[in-house]
Design an enzyme around this catalytic site. Structure first.
Site, PDB file in Angstrom:
ATOM      1  N   THR A  11      62.312  20.884  83.667  1.00 51.03           N
ATOM      2  CA  THR A  11      62.551  21.616  84.920  1.00 51.03           C
ATOM      3  C   THR A  11      63.909  21.310  85.530  1.00 51.03           C
ATOM      4  OG1 THR A  11      61.427  19.859  86.115  1.00 51.03           O
ATOM      5  CG2 THR A  11      60.093  21.785  85.516  1.00 51.03           C
ATOM      6  N   ARG A  34      56.418  19.243  86.348  1.00 52.06           N
ATOM      7  CA  ARG A  34      55.491  19.456  87.472  1.00 52.06           C
ATOM      8  C   ARG A  34      55.886  20.658  88.321  1.00 52.06           C
ATOM      9  NH1 ARG A  34      56.407  13.708  89.986  1.00 52.06           N
ATOM     10  NH2 ARG A  34      58.450  14.441  89.242  1.00 52.06           N
ATOM     11  N   ARG A  35      57.185  20.983  88.392  1.00 61.04           N
ATOM     12  CA  ARG A  35      57.613  22.060  89.301  1.00 61.04           C
ATOM     13  C   ARG A  35      57.471  23.420  88.623  1.00 61.04           C
ATOM     14  NH1 ARG A  35      63.213  19.342  90.846  1.00 61.04           N
ATOM     15  NH2 ARG A  35      62.852  18.465  88.764  1.00 61.04           N
ATOM     16  N   SER A 140      68.228   5.122  77.325  1.00 55.64           N
ATOM     17  CA  SER A 140      69.327   5.002  78.302  1.00 55.64           C
ATOM     18  C   SER A 140      70.164   3.786  77.951  1.00 55.64           C
ATOM     19  CB  SER A 140      68.728   4.815  79.699  1.00 55.64           C
ATOM     20  OG  SER A 140      69.712   4.427  80.623  1.00 55.64           O
ATOM     21  N   TYR A 153      63.340  -0.089  86.208  1.00 61.11           N
ATOM     22  CA  TYR A 153      63.860   1.032  85.407  1.00 61.11           C
ATOM     23  C   TYR A 153      64.393   0.505  84.074  1.00 61.11           C
ATOM     24  CZ  TYR A 153      66.523   5.038  83.785  1.00 61.11           C
ATOM     25  OH  TYR A 153      67.022   6.067  83.003  1.00 61.11           O
ATOM     26  N   LYS A 157      63.114   1.348  80.144  1.00 57.98           N
ATOM     27  CA  LYS A 157      63.958   1.883  79.064  1.00 57.98           C
ATOM     28  C   LYS A 157      64.076   0.877  77.906  1.00 57.98           C
ATOM     29  CE  LYS A 157      64.597   6.011  80.674  1.00 57.98           C
ATOM     30  NZ  LYS A 157      64.064   7.196  79.969  1.00 57.98           N
ATOM     31  N   PRO A 183      71.863   7.721  76.833  1.00 63.37           N
ATOM     32  CA  PRO A 183      73.058   8.084  77.598  1.00 63.37           C
ATOM     33  C   PRO A 183      73.435   7.051  78.657  1.00 63.37           C
ATOM     34  CG  PRO A 183      71.315   9.786  77.755  1.00 63.37           C
ATOM     35  CD  PRO A 183      70.702   8.523  77.247  1.00 63.37           C
ATOM     36  N   GLU A 189      69.696  15.511  88.451  1.00 62.47           N
ATOM     37  CA  GLU A 189      68.989  15.150  89.691  1.00 62.47           C
ATOM     38  C   GLU A 189      68.569  13.675  89.695  1.00 62.47           C
ATOM     39  OE1 GLU A 189      65.751  17.881  90.497  1.00 62.47           O
ATOM     40  OE2 GLU A 189      67.020  19.603  90.103  1.00 62.47           O
ATOM     41  N   PHE A 190      68.949  12.956  88.627  1.00 59.37           N
ATOM     42  CA  PHE A 190      68.495  11.573  88.443  1.00 59.37           C
ATOM     43  C   PHE A 190      68.750  10.685  89.665  1.00 59.37           C
ATOM     44  CE2 PHE A 190      69.489   7.224  87.112  1.00 59.37           C
ATOM     45  CZ  PHE A 190      68.365   6.875  86.396  1.00 59.37           C
TER      46      PHE A 190
HETATM   47  P1  NDP Z   1      66.280  14.854  86.258  1.00 52.37           P
HETATM   48  O1  NDP Z   1      65.713  14.235  87.489  1.00 52.37           O
HETATM   49  O2  NDP Z   1      67.239  15.973  86.422  1.00 52.37           O
HETATM   50  O3  NDP Z   1      65.091  15.335  85.295  1.00 52.37           O
HETATM   51  C1  NDP Z   1      63.925  14.577  85.127  1.00 52.37           C
HETATM   52  C2  NDP Z   1      62.843  15.447  84.514  1.00 52.37           C
HETATM   53  O4  NDP Z   1      61.669  14.636  84.314  1.00 52.37           O
HETATM   54  C3  NDP Z   1      62.445  16.612  85.398  1.00 52.37           C
HETATM   55  O5  NDP Z   1      62.282  17.781  84.633  1.00 52.37           O
HETATM   56  C4  NDP Z   1      61.109  16.178  85.972  1.00 52.37           C
HETATM   57  O6  NDP Z   1      60.270  17.300  86.193  1.00 52.37           O
HETATM   58  C5  NDP Z   1      60.551  15.336  84.821  1.00 52.37           C
HETATM   59  N1  NDP Z   1      59.528  14.434  85.318  1.00 52.37           N
HETATM   60  C6  NDP Z   1      59.687  13.366  86.146  1.00 52.37           C
HETATM   61  N2  NDP Z   1      58.493  12.842  86.462  1.00 52.37           N
HETATM   62  C7  NDP Z   1      57.555  13.607  85.825  1.00 52.37           C
HETATM   63  C8  NDP Z   1      56.133  13.583  85.785  1.00 52.37           C
HETATM   64  N3  NDP Z   1      55.417  12.665  86.449  1.00 52.37           N
HETATM   65  N4  NDP Z   1      55.486  14.513  85.045  1.00 52.37           N
HETATM   66  C9  NDP Z   1      56.196  15.452  84.374  1.00 52.37           C
HETATM   67  N5  NDP Z   1      57.530  15.524  84.365  1.00 52.37           N
HETATM   68  C10 NDP Z   1      58.203  14.618  85.096  1.00 52.37           C
HETATM   69  O7  NDP Z   1      66.952  13.658  85.457  1.00 52.37           O
HETATM   70  P2  NDP Z   1      67.604  13.565  83.993  1.00 52.37           P
HETATM   71  O8  NDP Z   1      67.679  14.878  83.348  1.00 52.37           O
HETATM   72  O9  NDP Z   1      68.826  12.779  84.138  1.00 52.37           O
HETATM   73  O10 NDP Z   1      66.525  12.644  83.284  1.00 52.37           O
HETATM   74  C11 NDP Z   1      65.951  12.949  82.038  1.00 52.37           C
HETATM   75  C12 NDP Z   1      65.774  11.665  81.242  1.00 52.37           C
HETATM   76  O11 NDP Z   1      67.047  11.110  80.979  1.00 52.37           O
HETATM   77  C13 NDP Z   1      64.986  10.565  81.970  1.00 52.37           C
HETATM   78  O12 NDP Z   1      64.109   9.965  81.046  1.00 52.37           O
HETATM   79  C14 NDP Z   1      66.071   9.584  82.408  1.00 52.37           C
HETATM   80  O13 NDP Z   1      65.580   8.288  82.538  1.00 52.37           O
HETATM   81  C15 NDP Z   1      67.040   9.715  81.260  1.00 52.37           C
HETATM   82  N6  NDP Z   1      68.400   9.279  81.499  1.00 52.37           N
HETATM   83  C16 NDP Z   1      69.134   9.806  82.527  1.00 52.37           C
HETATM   84  C17 NDP Z   1      70.428   9.378  82.740  1.00 52.37           C
HETATM   85  C18 NDP Z   1      71.252   9.861  83.895  1.00 52.37           C
HETATM   86  O14 NDP Z   1      72.243   9.186  84.249  1.00 52.37           O
HETATM   87  N7  NDP Z   1      70.942  11.005  84.483  1.00 52.37           N
HETATM   88  C19 NDP Z   1      71.056   8.393  81.838  1.00 52.37           C
HETATM   89  C20 NDP Z   1      70.202   7.915  80.805  1.00 52.37           C
HETATM   90  C21 NDP Z   1      68.937   8.361  80.637  1.00 52.37           C
HETATM   91  P3  NDP Z   1      59.358  17.548  87.496  1.00 52.37           P
HETATM   92  O15 NDP Z   1      59.987  16.815  88.633  1.00 52.37           O
HETATM   93  O16 NDP Z   1      59.349  19.033  87.654  1.00 52.37           O
HETATM   94  O17 NDP Z   1      58.030  17.018  87.099  1.00 52.37           O
HETATM   95  C1  8X3 Z   2      70.368   6.190  83.764  1.00 51.49           C
HETATM   96  C2  8X3 Z   2      71.699   5.527  83.728  1.00 51.49           C
HETATM   97  O1  8X3 Z   2      73.040   3.498  84.484  1.00 51.49           O
HETATM   98  O2  8X3 Z   2      71.629   4.596  86.139  1.00 51.49           O
HETATM   99  O3  8X3 Z   2      69.542   5.775  82.743  1.00 51.49           O
HETATM  100  O4  8X3 Z   2      70.655   3.264  84.417  1.00 51.49           O
HETATM  101  S1  8X3 Z   2      71.736   4.154  84.721  1.00 51.49           S
END
Ligand code: NDP
Ligand code: 8X3
Length: 254
Positions: A11, A34-35, A140, A153, A157, A183, A189-190
């Site tokens: 999403t 979820r959204r 990550s 967190y 990971k 990454p 949206e992280f």
């Molecule tokens: P976003 O917040 O943009 O996306 C996270 C996604 O996870 C959303 O689609 C959200 O969907 C879904 N999600 C979260 N909780 C739930 C739940 N309980 N049930 C179902 N779906 C869920 O962040 P990213 O795209 O950055 O994150 C994706 C992955 O990448 C994660 O595992 C994150 O840890 C990892 N990551 C991110 C980094 C960064 O710097 N951004 C770096 C390294 C790793 P919804 O809310 O609709 O449920």
């Molecule tokens: C997300 C990157 O550096 O915030 O996994 O942990 S960091």
């Protein structure tokens, strides 16, 4: 017949970019999150802009029963999943353990570790029957390093790293590939989620530096899933040029 990829957490961010790119590259895609509104928007975009089919599953991956129930609703032809991208995940909170919130800890552990396990058990069962498949866990840099204020967190990971290694061995005899993508900072949206919706704190994370974008990670995932049958990429560690370590970032002067 196109291969089917299931992408959790489609999403927003990395999951959404990956679903779009795979759909543009001959995969039919199952998207989850979820959204429901975001799922609908993505479904429409894929239908409009690609030749691929798309199937949405709207559920919270923290719930074992909901996950099983929703996966069971897939029509049989959609259960032939070739690629599972375990992407759904989050960080919640940024403080020392002494000030950590149990709700945040539970959310991260239940999503990043247990949710990944719930869906992998189901989908890997189908892959084992077909003696083929490819599972990619989104880990990550936090699975390689630990940093202050991110203990839980980082722990989740690190757990994803261990799960990936064990799953690779569990599934070796079934000819199922297992790998991870790790990454550094990606502008999604992280950080907004990590800081509980405080956008000014989230913006600070990427201020005066060029982070990775979700599409950069999607391209790496596409590369991984399109290697020949005999090639498995165990882990792809991808950093922004401006990031050396988790908290060692080169920022431009104001
Ligand atoms: P976003 O917040 O943009 O996306 C996270 C996604 O996870 C959303 O689609 C959200 O969907 C879904 N999600 C979260 N909780 C739930 C739940 N309980 N049930 C179902 N779906 C869920 O962040 P990213 O795209 O950055 O994150 C994706 C992955 O990448 C994660 O595992 C994150 O840890 C990892 N990551 C991110 C980094 C960064 O710097 N951004 C770096 C390294 C790793 P919804 O809310 O609709 O449920
Ligand atoms: C997300 C990157 O550096 O915030 O996994 O942990 S960091």
């Amino acid at each position: 017949m196109k291969s089917i990829a299931l992408i959790t957490g489609a999403t927003s961010g990395i999951g959404r970019a990956t679903a779009k790119l795979l759909a543009n590259n001959n995969f039919n895609v199952i998207i989850t999150g979820r959204r429901s509104e975001n799922l609908n928007t993505l479904e429409e975009a894929i239908q409009k802009n690609t030749e691929s089919d798309v199937y949405s599953l709207n559920f919270d991956i923290r719930s074992e029963t909901e996950t099983a129930k929703m996966l069971a609703t897939l029509p049989d032809e959609w259960k032939n999943i070739s690629v599972l991208i375990n992407n759904a995940g989050l960080a919640a909170g940024f403080e020392p353990v002494s000030e950590g919130k149990s709700d945040d800890w539970n959310q991260m552990i239940d999503t990043n570790i247990k949710g990944l396990l719930y869906i992998t058990r189901i989908v890997s069962g189908w892959m084992i029957e077909r003696k083929s498949g490819h599972i990619i866990n989104v880990s990550s840099i936090a699975g390689k390093e630990a940093y202050a204020n991110g203990a839980v967190y980082c722990a989740t990971k690190h757990a994803v790293k261990a799960l990936t290694k064990s799953m690779r061995l569990d599934f070796l005899k079934h000819r199922i590939k297992v790998g991870s993508v790790s990454p550094g900072m990606v502008d999604t949206e992280f950080s907004y989620v990590r800081f509980h919706g405080d956008s000014s704190k989230a913006e600070q994370v990427y201020k005066n530096m060029t982070p990775l974008y979700a599409e950069d990670i999607a391209e790496a995932i596409l590369f991984m899933v399109t290697r020949p049958e005999h090639v498995n990429i165990d882990d792809m560690f991808i950093m922004p040029t401006a990031q050396g370590l988790s908290r060692e970032v080169l920022r431009n002067e104001e």
